[in-house]
Scaffold this active site. Structure first.
Site, PDB file in Angstrom:
ATOM      1  CB  CYS A  48      40.001  24.463 -42.603  1.00 45.48           C
ATOM      2  SG  CYS A  48      41.813  24.066 -43.179  1.00 45.48           S
ATOM      3  CB  CYS A  51      42.685  26.434 -40.951  1.00 45.75           C
ATOM      4  SG  CYS A  51      42.297  26.407 -42.814  1.00 45.75           S
TER       5      CYS A  51
END
Length: 123
Positions: A48, A51
């Protein structure tokens, strides 16, 4: 450059369901032992991009707000926990007090994350 894989000493990273369940039991049995039962759960994934952007912010907030537990869970490692918390996108941040969710932020919005943390956890 900070990456998701870097661990912060102020963030509890869970990599096994058994360890997570043990942590939850400790909170339920001894709420005052673990920071008055206040937890910020960060659901993430190694793939991600957002993230990776927000991880250093989360780590910094964990160091600043020592009166709460900051927890990191990789949704690929602990998919059952992610499902239990109804996580559908990453990153997702869940504020948990006294055994229930009180707030949620979905996405890598630094300002929103910081504002919610400050709202729930005083220095």
């Amino acid at each position: 450059m900070s990456t998701l894989e870097e661990e912060s000493p102020d963030v509890k990273a869970f990599h096994s369901a058994e360890r997570w369940e043990s942590y939850l039991e400790k909170i339920k049995e001894s709420p005052k032992l673990i920071n008055k039962n206040q937890v910020v759960i960060y659901f993430t994934a190694s793939w991600c991009g957002p993230c990776k952007f927000i991880a250093p912010v989360f780590n910094h907030m964990a160091a600043e707000f020592a009166n709460a537990d900051f927890v990191k869970i990789d949704v690929d490692e602990l998919s059952g926990v992610a499902k239990e918390f109804k996580v559908e996108a990453m990153p997702t941040f869940v504020w948990w007090k006294e055994g229930k969710e009180v707030e949620r932020v979905v996405g890598a919005n630094k300002d929103e994350l910081q504002n919610k943390i400050k709202k729930h956890y005083q220095l």
